[in-house]
Write an enzyme that holds these catalytic residues in place. Structure first.
Site, mmCIF file in Angstrom:
data_model
loop_
_atom_site.group_PDB
_atom_site.id
_atom_site.type_symbol
_atom_site.label_atom_id
_atom_site.label_comp_id
_atom_site.label_asym_id
_atom_site.label_seq_id
_atom_site.Cartn_x
_atom_site.Cartn_y
_atom_site.Cartn_z
ATOM 1 N N HIS A 161 0.838 -1.215 0.000
ATOM 2 C CA HIS A 161 0.000 0.000 0.000
ATOM 3 C C HIS A 161 0.867 1.258 0.000
ATOM 4 C CE1 HIS A 161 -3.287 -2.740 1.277
ATOM 5 N NE2 HIS A 161 -2.306 -3.302 1.950
ATOM 6 N N SER A 282 15.703 20.228 -17.822
ATOM 7 C CA SER A 282 14.556 21.094 -18.102
ATOM 8 C C SER A 282 15.028 22.286 -18.921
ATOM 9 C CB SER A 282 13.948 21.568 -16.786
ATOM 10 O OG SER A 282 13.220 22.768 -16.979
ATOM 11 N N LYS A 288 16.943 20.940 -12.596
ATOM 12 C CA LYS A 288 16.229 19.687 -12.814
ATOM 13 C C LYS A 288 17.062 18.581 -13.449
ATOM 14 C CE LYS A 288 11.922 19.402 -12.887
ATOM 15 N NZ LYS A 288 11.178 18.473 -12.038
ATOM 16 N N GLU A 295 10.064 7.459 -17.507
ATOM 17 C CA GLU A 295 8.681 7.905 -17.737
ATOM 18 C C GLU A 295 8.185 7.394 -19.094
ATOM 19 O OE1 GLU A 295 7.995 12.187 -16.206
ATOM 20 O OE2 GLU A 295 10.145 11.941 -16.423
#
Ligand code: ARG
Length: 463
Positions: A161, A282, A288, A295
C-alpha cells in the site's frame, strides 16, 4: 509514381482500381519489412515445386537466382519499392517476373497470398522472439541479478500500500523483477511453440489439387510441422495475439519498475541515483534532472497495450476464414515488437547505470515500525497466540508513536507492561538488521535467501 502495373486479377475486372482504392488497400508501405521472410518462403516453395515435378529444375533455379538478387538489392537499399504494388508479396513477385521472365510466373503455383502472409508473419514472429525479445529479456535479467548481487546485504523497506511494511534486502527487491521477467520469457517461448508451425500449402483456404509437399517446405524453413487444417491456417492470428499478450504483460512489468525508480529518484525518497546519461534536463528550471527515460518506459506501455487491444478488436467477430481486415495485424505486431525491443534494451542500460544509495535505504529502515511483525512472531515463540500477540504489539506501536520512538527504544519495563512474556532477548529481534537476518521461510527477503536466489539465477541464465 509509375504507371500502375496490371493487377494479377485484372482479367476478371472491367475497370481498373480507383486511385482511392489503391491507396486505401495497400500494405506495402508497412509490410515491406517482411521481405526477408517472403523471399525465404518463396525459395522453399520453389524448391518444393521442382521436387514435386510441378515446375522444372531449371525454372526453380531461375526463380531462386532472381529471388536472391532481389534480396541482395533490398538489403543494399537498391531495390526500387514501387508503391503501385499492393503488398510485399506482389512487389517481390513482380520484380521476379521482371528479372527472370516466364519461370517467375510459375512461382505462385498452389499458393495464395493468404497462406503466404500467414507464413511470413509466423517467420517474423519467430525471429522477433528468438533474436530480439528473449535475448533482451535475459540481458535485462542479468543486469538485475548483477545489481542484486551488489546490494545483497543492503536493507531497505518493502512497501505494501506504499506504506513501509517489512525490511528486505535491496537484492531481494531487485530479484522480484528477475522473477517477473523470467515468466515473461517463458510466456514468449511457450507462444513460440504455436507460432512455429508452417501454414504454407493451405492456399487460399482449401489447399490445392496439385501434389505439393507441405512437410518438405516446412522442413526447409525450420518448422517442426505443418498446420492440420487449411481453413484455420489462413484464418487465425491467435499466434500474434499470444505474442502481443506476452508483450503486454512484459511491458506492464517494465512499467512498474519504471514507476518505482521514478519515485525512488525523487528528492523525497533519494533511494536511487540514475546516471545523468539516462536522464534529461529542463529547458527552464536549471536544477532539474528528470527521469524521462523511465517515464517513457511507463508511457510506451500504452502503445503495447494498444497493440493488443487493437488486434483483439480486429479478430473479434471475423467470419471464418481469411478477411482483409487481417492486413492490419502487422501494424500492431510491428508496433509492439519495436516498442518492446527498444524498451527492454534501454531498461537494461538504466539498470546497469543506476546506483542504490545504501545510506538512504538504511535511514528509511529506521522509521515505520517495520520490526512490529517480528515482535509479534517473537511472542508466538513465547507461546502467545498470534492474534493476541498482534494486539500487544499494536498497543506498543501506538505507545512508541506518541513519544516518537522506535520499538527498540522502549524500555524492557514498558514492553513488559504490555506483555509479561517479553524478555531481555527481545532486543536481539528488534531493528531492521535483526529482522532480515532472522527470516527463515523459503524464498524470504533476507540476505541468505537473496544469495541463494542469485545463485539460482546465475545458473539459469548461464544456460
Ligand atoms: N496484404 C494482405 C494481408 O496482409 C495479403 C493477403 C491478401 N489476400 C487477399 N486475398 N487479398 O493480409
Amino acid at each position: 509514381m509509375s504507371q500502375s502495373p496490371q493487377k494479377s486479377w485484372q482479367a476478371r475486372f472491367s475497370q481498373a482500381a480507383d486511385a482511392l482504392t489503391e491507396g486505401y488497400v495497400e500494405s506495402l508501405s508497412f509490410d515491406q519489412r517482411l521481405w526477408r521472410y517472403d523471399i525465404a518462403g518463396s525459395i522453399a516453395h520453389a524448391e518444393m515445386l521442382a521436387d514435386a515435378g510441378l515446375i522444372t529444375k531449371a525454372d526453380s533455379q531461375a526463380i531462386i537466382r532472381g529471388l536472391r538478387q532481389i534480396e541482395t538489392d533490398i538489403q543494399a537499399g537498391q531495390f526500387k519499392w514501387d508503391p503501385a504494388f499492393e503488398d510485399i508479396h506482389m512487389a517481390v513477385e513482380a520484380a521476379l517476373v521482371e528479372r527472370v521472365g516466364e519461370p517467375g510466373k510459375r512461382l505462385h503455383t498452389a499458393r495464395s497470398r493468404n497462406d503466404q502472409v500467414a507464413l511470413d508473419l509466423r517467420l517474423y514472429t519467430r525471429d522477433a522472439i528468438d533474436l530480439d525479445i528473449v535475448p533482451l529479456l535475459e540481458d535485462l535479467q542479468r543486469a538485475l541479478v548483477d545489481s542484486a548481487e551488489k546490494y545483497a546485504e543492503a536493507v531497505m523497506p518493502a512497501y505494501t500500500h506504499l506504506q513501509r511494511a517489512q525490511p528486505v534486502t535491496a537484492g531481494a527487491y531487485l530479484l522480484a523483477y528477475v522473477e517477473q521477467f523470467g515468466r515473461d520469457r517463458e510466456r514468449f517461448l511457450d507462444a513460440r511453440k504455436r507460432v512455429n508451425v508452417s501454414p504454407l500449402g493451405a492456399g487460399a483456404v482449401a489447399g490445392s489439387t496439385l501434389p505439393i509437399d507441405r512437410q518438405a517446405v516446412a522442413r526447409r524453413l525450420g518448422f517442426p510441422g505443418v498446420t492440420r487444417n487449411s481453413i484455420d491456417s489462413i484464418s487465425d492470428r491467435d499466434f500474434i495475439l499470444e505474442f502481443l499478450a506476452a508483450a503486454a504483460l512484459c511491458a506492464g512489468h517494465l512499467s512498474r519498475l519504471a514507476e518505482d525508480w521514478i519515485l525512488f529518484s525523487s528528492t523525497e525518497f533519494q533511494f536511487v541515483n540514475i546516471a545523468d546519461a539516462f536522464c534529461t534536463g529542463s529547458s527552464m528550471m536549471p536544477q532539474k534532472k528528470n527521469p524521462d527515460v523511465l517515464e517513457l518506459v511507463r508511457g510506451k506501455t500504452g502503445r503495447i497495450y494498444a497493440a493488443l487491444t487493437g488486434m483483439l478488436m480486429i479478430t473479434k467477430g471475423l467470419p471464418q476464414a481469411y478477411n482483409r481486415d487481417l492486413q492490419e495485424d502487422k501494424i500492431h505486431l510491428f508496433s509492439a515488437h519495436d516498442t518492446l525491443k527498444a524498451t527492454l534494451e534501454i531498461t537494461a542500460a538504466v539498470v546497469r547505470n543506476t546506483a542504490f544509495r545504501t545510506d538512504r535505504l538504511a535511514a528509511a529502515t529506521e522509521g515505520g515500525y517495520m520490526d512490529a511483525t517480528i515482535l509479534a512472531e517473537y511472542l508466538v515463540g513465547k507461546g502467545v497466540p498470534f492474534r493476541e500477540a498482534h494486539q500487544h504489539v499494536g498497543r506498543l506501536v501506538a505507545q512508541a508513536e506518541k513519544s516518537a520512538r522506535q520499538l527498540g527504544q522502549l524500555s524492557l519495563d514498558e514492553l513488559q507492561a504490555v506483555s509479561d512474556r517479553i524478555e531481555a532477548d527481545v532486543f536481539e529481534y528488534l531493528g531492521s538488521a535483526n529482522v532480515v537476518r532472522r527470516y527463515q521461510s523459503e524464498g524470504n527477503a533476507g540476505p541468505d535467501s537473496t544469495r541463494r536466489q542469485i545463485a539460482f539465477w546465475r545458473e539459469a541464465l548461464s544456460k
